[in-house]
Motif scaffolding. Structure first.
Motif, PDB file in Angstrom:
ATOM      1  N   MET A   1      18.700   0.558   0.984  1.00 55.99           N
ATOM      2  CA  MET A   1      19.618   0.054  -0.026  1.00 55.99           C
ATOM      3  C   MET A   1      19.779  -1.459   0.136  1.00 55.99           C
ATOM      4  O   MET A   1      19.567  -2.007   1.197  1.00 55.99           O
ATOM      5  CB  MET A   1      20.991   0.701   0.124  1.00 55.99           C
ATOM      6  N   THR A   2      20.228  -2.033  -0.926  1.00 55.01           N
ATOM      7  CA  THR A   2      20.464  -3.476  -0.906  1.00 55.01           C
ATOM      8  C   THR A   2      21.817  -3.775  -0.262  1.00 55.01           C
ATOM      9  O   THR A   2      22.351  -2.956   0.463  1.00 55.01           O
ATOM     10  CB  THR A   2      20.410  -4.023  -2.347  1.00 55.01           C
ATOM     11  N   ASP A   3      22.364  -4.912  -0.563  1.00 54.96           N
ATOM     12  CA  ASP A   3      23.644  -5.331   0.014  1.00 54.96           C
ATOM     13  C   ASP A   3      24.708  -4.248  -0.145  1.00 54.96           C
ATOM     14  O   ASP A   3      24.727  -3.509  -1.118  1.00 54.96           O
ATOM     15  CB  ASP A   3      24.125  -6.604  -0.675  1.00 54.96           C
ATOM     16  N   SER A   4      25.622  -4.231   0.816  1.00 57.84           N
ATOM     17  CA  SER A   4      26.675  -3.229   0.734  1.00 57.84           C
ATOM     18  C   SER A   4      27.647  -3.573  -0.389  1.00 57.84           C
ATOM     19  O   SER A   4      27.855  -4.733  -0.733  1.00 57.84           O
ATOM     20  CB  SER A   4      27.396  -3.053   2.060  1.00 57.84           C
ATOM     21  N   THR A   5      28.222  -2.529  -0.942  1.00 55.62           N
ATOM     22  CA  THR A   5      29.206  -2.681  -2.010  1.00 55.62           C
ATOM     23  C   THR A   5      30.606  -2.687  -1.401  1.00 55.62           C
ATOM     24  O   THR A   5      30.787  -2.372  -0.225  1.00 55.62           O
ATOM     25  CB  THR A   5      29.117  -1.517  -3.021  1.00 55.62           C
ATOM     26  N   ILE A   6      31.574  -2.985  -2.228  1.00 58.05           N
ATOM     27  CA  ILE A   6      32.962  -2.929  -1.777  1.00 58.05           C
ATOM     28  C   ILE A   6      33.300  -1.516  -1.306  1.00 58.05           C
ATOM     29  O   ILE A   6      34.073  -1.331  -0.364  1.00 58.05           O
ATOM     30  CB  ILE A   6      33.929  -3.426  -2.874  1.00 58.05           C
ATOM     31  N   PHE A   7      32.694  -0.498  -1.919  1.00 66.15           N
ATOM     32  CA  PHE A   7      32.980   0.876  -1.515  1.00 66.15           C
ATOM     33  C   PHE A   7      32.392   1.186  -0.141  1.00 66.15           C
ATOM     34  O   PHE A   7      32.998   1.910   0.643  1.00 66.15           O
ATOM     35  CB  PHE A   7      32.481   1.872  -2.561  1.00 66.15           C
ATOM     36  N   ASP A   8      31.217   0.640   0.167  1.00 65.31           N
ATOM     37  CA  ASP A   8      30.665   0.797   1.516  1.00 65.31           C
ATOM     38  C   ASP A   8      31.627   0.210   2.538  1.00 65.31           C
ATOM     39  O   ASP A   8      31.846   0.783   3.612  1.00 65.31           O
ATOM     40  CB  ASP A   8      29.306   0.099   1.647  1.00 65.31           C
TER      41      ASP A   8
END
Length: 123
Positions: A1-8
């Motif tokens: 996966m790419t960059d982490s999201t706020i949910f990660d």
């Protein structure tokens, strides 16, 4: 996966959230921009970017999100009156965070269609 999201980051406890439910597969927390008196997001702990990325290996998570939504609706007293549970997909579907999430909205009557453009009519 790419960059982490706020949910990660919420899942990993890197940033705070007002969590209302958590188990090994999912996390539910209050939306920071609520669109109803009760508005929580139910997310899988395994990142799935959009509905388009649901497959045989992860489809059980979608059913689990809806089971969590039903459980929360019962616990918070909205099950009998009704509620809305929706997953947006991509830009035109209203998705802004590319980590699939179910919006659970309750506490007021929900209209249909959910959006009307006064210049163009129903959208």
């Amino acid at each position: 996966m790419t960059d982490s999201t706020i949910f990660d980051k919420i899942i990993n406890k890197e940033i705070p959230a007002d969590v209302v439910y958590e188990d090994e597969l999912a996390l539910a927390f209050k939306d920071i921009n609520p669109q109803a008196p009760f508005h929580v997001l139910v997310i899988p702990k395994q990142r799935i970017a959009t509905i388009n990325d649901v497959n045989e290996q992860n489809s059980h998570l979608i059913g689990h999100l809806y089971a969590v939504a039903a459980k929360l609706a019962k616990e918070h007293g909205f099950a009998e009156d009704g509620y809305r549970a929706v997953i947006n997909c991509n830009e035109h579907g209203g998705q802004t965070v590319y980590h699939l999430h179910l919006h659970l909205l309750a506490g007021k009557p929900m209209g249909w269609p959910p959006y009307q453009d006064t210049k163009k009519g129903l959208i």
